[in-house]
Design a protein around this motif. Structure first.
Motif, PDB file in Angstrom:
ATOM      1  N   ASP A 185       0.741  -0.358   4.478  1.00  0.00           N
ATOM      2  CA  ASP A 185       0.895   0.864   3.686  1.00  0.00           C
ATOM      3  C   ASP A 185       1.846   1.868   4.340  1.00  0.00           C
ATOM      4  O   ASP A 185       1.594   3.071   4.359  1.00  0.00           O
ATOM      5  CB  ASP A 185      -0.462   1.526   3.422  1.00  0.00           C
ATOM      6  CG  ASP A 185      -1.373   0.665   2.569  1.00  0.00           C
ATOM      7  OD1 ASP A 185      -0.843  -0.082   1.715  1.00  0.00           O
ATOM      8  OD2 ASP A 185      -2.601   0.750   2.728  1.00  0.00           O
ATOM      9  N   GLN A 233      -4.622 -14.834   1.196  1.00  0.00           N
ATOM     10  CA  GLN A 233      -5.714 -13.932   1.529  1.00  0.00           C
ATOM     11  C   GLN A 233      -7.009 -14.481   0.933  1.00  0.00           C
ATOM     12  O   GLN A 233      -7.091 -14.732  -0.262  1.00  0.00           O
ATOM     13  CB  GLN A 233      -5.398 -12.545   0.956  1.00  0.00           C
ATOM     14  CG  GLN A 233      -6.399 -11.489   1.291  1.00  0.00           C
ATOM     15  CD  GLN A 233      -5.873 -10.110   0.950  1.00  0.00           C
ATOM     16  OE1 GLN A 233      -5.934  -9.228   1.769  1.00  0.00           O
ATOM     17  NE2 GLN A 233      -5.359  -9.914  -0.246  1.00  0.00           N
ATOM     18  N   ASN A 237      -7.629  -6.768   0.096  1.00  0.00           N
ATOM     19  CA  ASN A 237      -6.785  -6.346  -1.028  1.00  0.00           C
ATOM     20  C   ASN A 237      -5.394  -5.911  -0.579  1.00  0.00           C
ATOM     21  O   ASN A 237      -4.873  -4.932  -1.059  1.00  0.00           O
ATOM     22  CB  ASN A 237      -7.472  -5.243  -1.840  1.00  0.00           C
ATOM     23  CG  ASN A 237      -7.742  -4.008  -1.008  1.00  0.00           C
ATOM     24  OD1 ASN A 237      -7.426  -3.962   0.175  1.00  0.00           O
ATOM     25  ND2 ASN A 237      -8.311  -2.990  -1.618  1.00  0.00           N
ATOM     26  N   LEU A 238      -4.788  -6.690   0.325  1.00  0.00           N
ATOM     27  CA  LEU A 238      -3.431  -6.405   0.778  1.00  0.00           C
ATOM     28  C   LEU A 238      -2.423  -7.048  -0.167  1.00  0.00           C
ATOM     29  O   LEU A 238      -2.698  -8.077  -0.789  1.00  0.00           O
ATOM     30  CB  LEU A 238      -3.218  -6.926   2.197  1.00  0.00           C
ATOM     31  CG  LEU A 238      -4.139  -6.340   3.271  1.00  0.00           C
ATOM     32  CD1 LEU A 238      -3.885  -7.021   4.602  1.00  0.00           C
ATOM     33  CD2 LEU A 238      -3.968  -4.842   3.380  1.00  0.00           C
ATOM     34  N   ASP A 239      -1.231  -6.448  -0.237  1.00  0.00           N
ATOM     35  CA  ASP A 239      -0.179  -7.029  -1.073  1.00  0.00           C
ATOM     36  C   ASP A 239       0.420  -8.262  -0.395  1.00  0.00           C
ATOM     37  O   ASP A 239       0.247  -8.477   0.807  1.00  0.00           O
ATOM     38  CB  ASP A 239       0.901  -5.978  -1.371  1.00  0.00           C
ATOM     39  CG  ASP A 239       1.596  -5.515  -0.110  1.00  0.00           C
ATOM     40  OD1 ASP A 239       2.542  -6.199   0.328  1.00  0.00           O
ATOM     41  OD2 ASP A 239       1.182  -4.481   0.455  1.00  0.00           O
ATOM     42  N   ASP A 240       1.125  -9.075  -1.173  1.00  0.00           N
ATOM     43  CA  ASP A 240       1.637 -10.348  -0.657  1.00  0.00           C
ATOM     44  C   ASP A 240       2.607 -10.169   0.504  1.00  0.00           C
ATOM     45  O   ASP A 240       2.579 -10.941   1.458  1.00  0.00           O
ATOM     46  CB  ASP A 240       2.291 -11.163  -1.770  1.00  0.00           C
ATOM     47  CG  ASP A 240       2.601 -12.575  -1.315  1.00  0.00           C
ATOM     48  OD1 ASP A 240       1.645 -13.298  -0.946  1.00  0.00           O
ATOM     49  OD2 ASP A 240       3.788 -12.955  -1.295  1.00  0.00           O
ATOM     50  N   LYS A 241       3.467  -9.155   0.459  1.00  0.00           N
ATOM     51  CA  LYS A 241       4.408  -8.932   1.557  1.00  0.00           C
ATOM     52  C   LYS A 241       3.658  -8.672   2.860  1.00  0.00           C
ATOM     53  O   LYS A 241       3.982  -9.229   3.906  1.00  0.00           O
ATOM     54  CB  LYS A 241       5.352  -7.772   1.262  1.00  0.00           C
ATOM     55  CG  LYS A 241       6.343  -7.540   2.405  1.00  0.00           C
ATOM     56  CD  LYS A 241       7.184  -6.294   2.204  1.00  0.00           C
ATOM     57  CE  LYS A 241       8.170  -6.047   3.310  1.00  0.00           C
ATOM     58  NZ  LYS A 241       7.736  -6.260   4.664  1.00  0.00           N
ATOM     59  N   THR A 242       2.625  -7.858   2.809  1.00  0.00           N
ATOM     60  CA  THR A 242       1.829  -7.559   4.003  1.00  0.00           C
ATOM     61  C   THR A 242       1.110  -8.811   4.493  1.00  0.00           C
ATOM     62  O   THR A 242       1.058  -9.077   5.694  1.00  0.00           O
ATOM     63  CB  THR A 242       0.818  -6.426   3.721  1.00  0.00           C
ATOM     64  OG1 THR A 242       1.535  -5.274   3.277  1.00  0.00           O
ATOM     65  CG2 THR A 242       0.018  -6.073   4.954  1.00  0.00           C
TER      66      THR A 242
END
Length: 81
Positions: free
Chosen positions: A15, A57, A61-66
């Motif tokens: 983030d 994952q 709830n992290l985004d794919d890039k992270t």
């Protein structure tokens, strides 16, 4: 199954902020490794490197890039030089 605990720390951007995460390697009942990632002792995600080469994952709830960035940092720690 491995009886030796494998854990280490990585620095990753989440983030827009750089964070230090503790990573603990765990195993499913059939011996497939996955990684619990904790920030300040609070688990934020669980990841697994799938057989097709992409980090997925399992929980969080992290985004794919992270997720892919985390996976890359984990690979740097677990792969021999």
């Amino acid at each position: 199954m491995s009886t030796t605990a494998i854990n280490f720390y990585i620095i990753v951007e989440i983030d827009g902020r750089e964070s230090q995460l503790k990573v603990v390697q765990l195993e499913t009942t059939d011996g497939v490794p996955y990684y619990s990632c904790k920030h300040k002792e609070i688990e934020i995600t669980q990841l697994r490197n799938e057989t097709y080469g992409k980090w997925e994952q399992l929980w969080g709830n992290l985004d794919d890039k992270t997720i892919q960035d985390l996976g890359s940092k984990i690979e740097e720690k677990i792969m021999p030089p």
